[in-house]
Design a protein around this motif. Structure first.
Motif, PDB file in Angstrom:
ATOM      1  N   ASP A  80       1.337 -86.404  43.920  1.00 27.62           N
ATOM      2  CA  ASP A  80       0.181 -87.216  44.324  1.00 27.62           C
ATOM      3  C   ASP A  80       0.474 -88.097  45.536  1.00 27.62           C
ATOM      4  OD1 ASP A  80      -1.628 -86.214  42.414  1.00 27.62           O
ATOM      5  OD2 ASP A  80      -0.768 -87.521  40.874  1.00 27.62           O
ATOM      6  N   MET A  81       1.313 -87.615  46.420  1.00 26.26           N
ATOM      7  CA  MET A  81       1.603 -88.331  47.663  1.00 26.26           C
ATOM      8  C   MET A  81       0.576 -87.989  48.734  1.00 26.26           C
ATOM      9  SD  MET A  81       5.720 -87.734  47.603  1.00 26.26           S
ATOM     10  CE  MET A  81       6.069 -88.586  49.117  1.00 26.26           C
ATOM     11  N   ILE A  82      -0.016 -86.807  48.606  1.00 25.82           N
ATOM     12  CA  ILE A  82      -1.093 -86.383  49.507  1.00 25.82           C
ATOM     13  C   ILE A  82      -2.213 -85.821  48.639  1.00 25.82           C
ATOM     14  CG2 ILE A  82       0.436 -85.912  51.474  1.00 25.82           C
ATOM     15  CD1 ILE A  82       0.191 -82.924  50.822  1.00 25.82           C
ATOM     16  N   ALA A  83      -3.392 -85.717  49.223  1.00 24.15           N
ATOM     17  CA  ALA A  83      -4.552 -85.221  48.484  1.00 24.15           C
ATOM     18  C   ALA A  83      -4.365 -83.758  48.090  1.00 24.15           C
ATOM     19  CB  ALA A  83      -5.802 -85.379  49.335  1.00 24.15           C
ATOM     20  N   HIS A  84      -4.898 -83.410  46.934  1.00 25.20           N
ATOM     21  CA  HIS A  84      -4.771 -82.031  46.454  1.00 25.20           C
ATOM     22  C   HIS A  84      -5.539 -81.043  47.326  1.00 25.20           C
ATOM     23  CE1 HIS A  84      -2.553 -82.536  42.610  1.00 25.20           C
ATOM     24  NE2 HIS A  84      -2.864 -83.801  42.878  1.00 25.20           N
ATOM     25  N   ARG A  85      -6.483 -81.505  48.113  1.00 24.43           N
ATOM     26  CA  ARG A  85      -7.184 -80.599  49.025  1.00 24.43           C
ATOM     27  C   ARG A  85      -6.231 -80.063  50.110  1.00 24.43           C
ATOM     28  NH1 ARG A  85      -8.973 -85.705  50.543  1.00 24.43           N
ATOM     29  NH2 ARG A  85      -8.474 -86.241  52.687  1.00 24.43           N
TER      30      ARG A  85
END
Length: 113
Positions: A80-85
């Motif tokens: 969850d360090m970057i968006a899952h998109r």
């Protein structure tokens, strides 16, 4: 022929990253710097279409760096360090890496005396 098509598609995709590179130059300078590398790589991939065998190291670099980038992005998304998109980018980079490795031109043999 499939390698040349792959180089053309990949080179064009990377070259098209010039638009977001310019768009994010003030808001996301680190992203723009990274995209500048991809844009440059895109130009050289398009040039490599003429003679892929002479550009084996460029093709290998593109493949392995794409896989490394995909692995890092996937790890960041799982933590969850970057968006899952961003996993769309992971899939694209992984596909580029796998296809380029699979289609990599054979090493040119040099005659020995």
């Amino acid at each position: 022929m499939p390698l040349k098509i792959t180089l053309g598609i990949t080179g064009t995709i990377f070259l098209l990253l010039a638009y977001p590179m310019i768009l994010f130059i003030r808001q996301e300078p680190a992203l723009s710097m990274m995209l500048s590398l991809y844009v440059t790589l895109g130009v050289f991939l398009l040039l490599a279409i003429r003679n892929p065998s002479a550009h084996r190291s460029l093709i290998a670099f593109t493949a392995w760096s794409s896989l490394a980038h995909a692995a890092l992005m996937a790890t960041q998304a799982m933590r969850d360090m970057i968006a899952h998109r961003e996993l769309i980018g992971v899939a694209v980079l992984a596909l580029i890496g796998i296809v380029l490795i699979a289609l990599a031109p054979a090493k040119l043999s040099t005659p020995t005396p």
